[in-house]
Write a protein that holds these residues in place. Structure first.
Motif, short mmCIF file in Angstrom:
data_model
loop_
_atom_site.label_atom_id
_atom_site.label_comp_id
_atom_site.label_asym_id
_atom_site.label_seq_id
_atom_site.Cartn_x
_atom_site.Cartn_y
_atom_site.Cartn_z
N GLN A 182 4.07 0.05 -1.46
CA GLN A 182 4.50 -1.29 -1.11
C GLN A 182 5.97 -1.34 -0.70
OE1 GLN A 182 4.34 -5.70 -3.26
NE2 GLN A 182 3.10 -4.02 -4.05
N ILE A 183 6.82 -0.68 -1.47
CA ILE A 183 8.25 -0.76 -1.15
C ILE A 183 8.56 0.00 0.14
CG2 ILE A 183 9.02 1.23 -2.54
CD1 ILE A 183 11.43 -0.54 -3.39
N PHE A 184 7.87 1.15 0.36
CA PHE A 184 8.07 1.88 1.61
C PHE A 184 7.38 1.19 2.78
CE2 PHE A 184 9.40 5.26 -1.27
CZ PHE A 184 10.45 5.83 -0.57
N GLY A 185 6.22 0.58 2.51
CA GLY A 185 5.56 -0.18 3.57
C GLY A 185 6.41 -1.34 4.03
N ASN A 186 7.08 -2.00 3.10
CA ASN A 186 7.96 -3.10 3.48
C ASN A 186 9.20 -2.60 4.22
OD1 ASN A 186 6.35 -5.18 2.50
ND2 ASN A 186 7.14 -4.95 0.42
N ALA A 187 9.66 -1.40 3.89
CA ALA A 187 10.73 -0.79 4.68
C ALA A 187 10.26 -0.55 6.11
CB ALA A 187 11.18 0.52 4.04
N ALA A 188 9.01 -0.13 6.26
CA ALA A 188 8.45 0.08 7.60
C ALA A 188 8.39 -1.23 8.38
CB ALA A 188 7.06 0.71 7.50
N ARG A 189 7.97 -2.31 7.70
CA ARG A 189 7.92 -3.61 8.37
C ARG A 189 9.30 -4.03 8.84
NH1 ARG A 189 4.07 -7.37 4.42
NH2 ARG A 189 2.40 -5.85 4.11
N GLU A 190 10.29 -3.84 8.00
CA GLU A 190 11.66 -4.19 8.40
C GLU A 190 12.11 -3.36 9.60
OE1 GLU A 190 14.39 -3.99 5.13
OE2 GLU A 190 13.07 -5.14 3.81
N HIS A 191 11.76 -2.07 9.61
CA HIS A 191 12.14 -1.21 10.73
C HIS A 191 11.48 -1.68 12.01
CE1 HIS A 191 13.17 2.69 12.70
NE2 HIS A 191 14.07 2.78 11.74
N MET A 192 10.23 -2.09 11.92
CA MET A 192 9.52 -2.60 13.09
C MET A 192 10.15 -3.89 13.59
SD MET A 192 5.69 -1.81 11.62
CE MET A 192 4.75 -2.39 13.04
N TYR A 221 12.94 -2.64 -7.04
CA TYR A 221 11.78 -3.49 -6.77
C TYR A 221 12.16 -4.97 -6.75
CZ TYR A 221 8.59 0.40 -6.73
OH TYR A 221 7.93 1.56 -6.37
N GLY A 222 13.21 -5.33 -7.45
CA GLY A 222 13.69 -6.70 -7.38
C GLY A 222 14.17 -7.08 -5.99
N VAL A 223 14.84 -6.14 -5.32
CA VAL A 223 15.25 -6.37 -3.93
C VAL A 223 14.03 -6.61 -3.05
CG1 VAL A 223 16.27 -5.27 -1.90
CG2 VAL A 223 17.42 -5.11 -4.12
N MET A 224 13.03 -5.78 -3.23
CA MET A 224 11.80 -5.94 -2.45
C MET A 224 11.14 -7.28 -2.71
SD MET A 224 8.22 -3.79 -2.58
CE MET A 224 7.68 -4.66 -4.07
N ALA A 225 10.97 -7.61 -3.99
CA ALA A 225 10.27 -8.84 -4.35
C ALA A 225 10.99 -10.08 -3.83
CB ALA A 225 10.12 -8.92 -5.86
N ALA A 226 12.32 -10.05 -3.83
CA ALA A 226 13.08 -11.21 -3.35
C ALA A 226 12.83 -11.47 -1.87
CB ALA A 226 14.56 -10.99 -3.61
N ARG A 227 12.57 -10.43 -1.13
CA ARG A 227 12.40 -10.59 0.32
C ARG A 227 10.94 -10.63 0.74
NH1 ARG A 227 15.89 -7.36 4.90
NH2 ARG A 227 14.77 -8.10 6.73
N HIS A 228 10.11 -9.86 0.05
CA HIS A 228 8.72 -9.70 0.51
C HIS A 228 7.69 -10.16 -0.51
CE1 HIS A 228 9.96 -7.26 3.99
NE2 HIS A 228 10.83 -6.67 3.18
N GLY A 229 8.12 -10.54 -1.70
CA GLY A 229 7.15 -10.83 -2.74
C GLY A 229 6.61 -9.54 -3.34
N SER A 244 17.72 -5.18 1.68
CA SER A 244 16.82 -4.53 2.62
C SER A 244 16.09 -3.37 1.96
CB SER A 244 17.61 -4.00 3.82
OG SER A 244 16.84 -3.09 4.58
N CYS A 245 14.77 -3.29 2.18
CA CYS A 245 14.01 -2.16 1.67
C CYS A 245 14.41 -0.86 2.36
CB CYS A 245 12.50 -2.40 1.82
SG CYS A 245 11.84 -3.57 0.62
#
Length: 396
Positions: free
Chosen positions: A151-161, A134-142, A261-262
């Motif tokens: 949230q962490i998988f949703g942010n992975a989806a955003r990165e994929h998009m 979650y620290g990786v996620m927070a550093a990039r996406h808050g 990266s998420c």
């Protein structure tokens, strides 16, 4: 030494608190179904690995005692969402190592309603086992006020998009496919079909993921009887037997965290490593596989897993699902059970439910959801924290 699944069983996966039962009730139902399927008695079982995440430490004994009080060794297994497949892997290792001829792998979960948190500590991510993730996620996406796993998988989806041009409609196509598949599964928690437009129109959990792209919390249990080749021969079980042809577990490496990266932190590198080792041990490849049960905890994870398993290049998974290649009439049928999104996701049982579905498919016993001519199946089960297990099953 070879290991075979000769009996499987599971309960219907249900919304938490919708049925008046305890975890030992569901474990008894699934475990006895697996024993009956194999045509053996509990007294023949020599080892019992039991998977669960939210029950007390010796809940495995409390559950297994419902099947018999034989003094057999019982092992409590917890590997987050990969718990069920970890119990199955232990069963295979007992058999292949010559420590037992007959092992019962059992998994169950009795969960609470509502979104799944990010750790066993109730959300204190400074001390959580997944704090680094979650620290990786927070550093990039808050960090937002939405369910942390979504949230962490949703942010992975955003990165994929952003990286590959994947569309929200392609993500929704995963949910629509798996809900459509579950219509024919009497064990599934949800059995209603939805179109891509209906999936997109559902309530947003964490953009771009809507409710119909997220696995629910569930109650349920599943089990598998794993035996040696000599046990198969001695008891005349060849017609029921499905070989565990290859299996591997991978955990996080530096690759999971290095890029920030998420996509990496939720497990694509782990899944790729586990798949490579499983293929190598089985002497098989993705081109040999007919039917797949994979860990679609969220729609994006199905797309990431297509890439990790070698079904398509990185970034091409949205187009793959959109093409129809992963449903009936396509190259593979992925999640004929409905997957986690529609069948449900009681953590300790999920990996063993995948094994049950694939065993029925390879025996030709899957009814209306049968994949024609299926001879090789692949199960993929992953848990943050982390562990990824890939299992290849083959009909002798």
């Amino acid at each position: 030494m070879k290991a075979y699944v000769v009996g499987v069983g599971m309960t219907k996966f249900e919304k938490p608190e919708s049925r008046d039962w305890q975890y030992w009730d569901m474990a008894r139902e699934a475990g006895q179904a697996a024993l009956d399927d194999a045509g053996i008695a509990y007294e023949q079982v020599q080892q019992v690995p039991v998977g669960h995440c939210f029950q007390a430490s010796t809940a495995g004994q409390r559950a297994a005692y419902e099947l018999g009080l034989t003094g057999v060794p019982v092992y409590n297994v917890n590997n987050n969402c990969a718990t069920g497949s970890t119990a199955l892997m232990m069963a295979r290792q007992f058999v292949r190592g010559g420590l037992a001829d007959c092992v019962l792998a059992l998994g169950f979960e009795k969960m609470k309603r509502g979104a799944l948190g990010g750790g066993s500590d109730g959300g204190d991510f400074t001390t959580s086992p997944v704090a680094r993730h979650y620290g990786v996620m927070a550093a990039r996406h808050g960090f937002e006020r939405t369910p942390p796993t979504a949230q962490i998988f949703g942010n992975a989806a955003r990165e994929h998009m952003e990286r590959y041009g994947t569309t929200e409609a392609q993500l929704a196509a995963v949910g629509a496919k798996n809900h459509r598949h579950s219509v024919n599964n009497p064990y599934a928690q949800f059995r209603d079909p939805y179109t891509v437009d209906e999936v997109l129109a559902a309530r947003t959990v964490h953009r771009p993921l809507t409710k119909l792209q997220c696995s629910p919390t569930s109650d349920g249990a599943a089990a598998a009887v794993v035996v040696s080749e000599r046990f198969v021969v001695r008891h005349g079980l060849l017609e029921k037997a499905v070989e565990i042809a290859g299996q591997a577990m991978a955990t996080d490496t530096e690759e999971s965290f290095a890029a920030g990266s998420c996509i990496d932190v939720v497990g694509r590198p782990m899944s790729r490593a586990a798949a490579h080792r499983a293929y190598e041990s089985a002497g098989l490849g993705i081109e040999d596989v007919d039917v797949i049960e994979l860990h679609d905890c969220f729609s994006v994870n199905e797309l990431l897993t297509y890439e990790a398993l070698g079904m398509c290049p990185d970034g091409a998974s949205g187009k793959l699902v959109e093409s129809g290649a992963t449903t009936y009439g396509g190259r593979w049928v992925v999640n004929p059970s409905g997957g986690l999104i529609s069948k449900g996701h009681p953590l300790g049982a999920t990996g063993l439910a995948q094994a049950a579905e694939l065993t029925w498919q390879l025996r030709g016993q899957a009814g209306a959801r049968q994949v024609a001519g299926a001879r090789v199946g692949l199960a993929h089960n992953i848990g943050l924290g982390g562990a990824a297990v890939v299992t290849l099953l083959r009909k002798p």
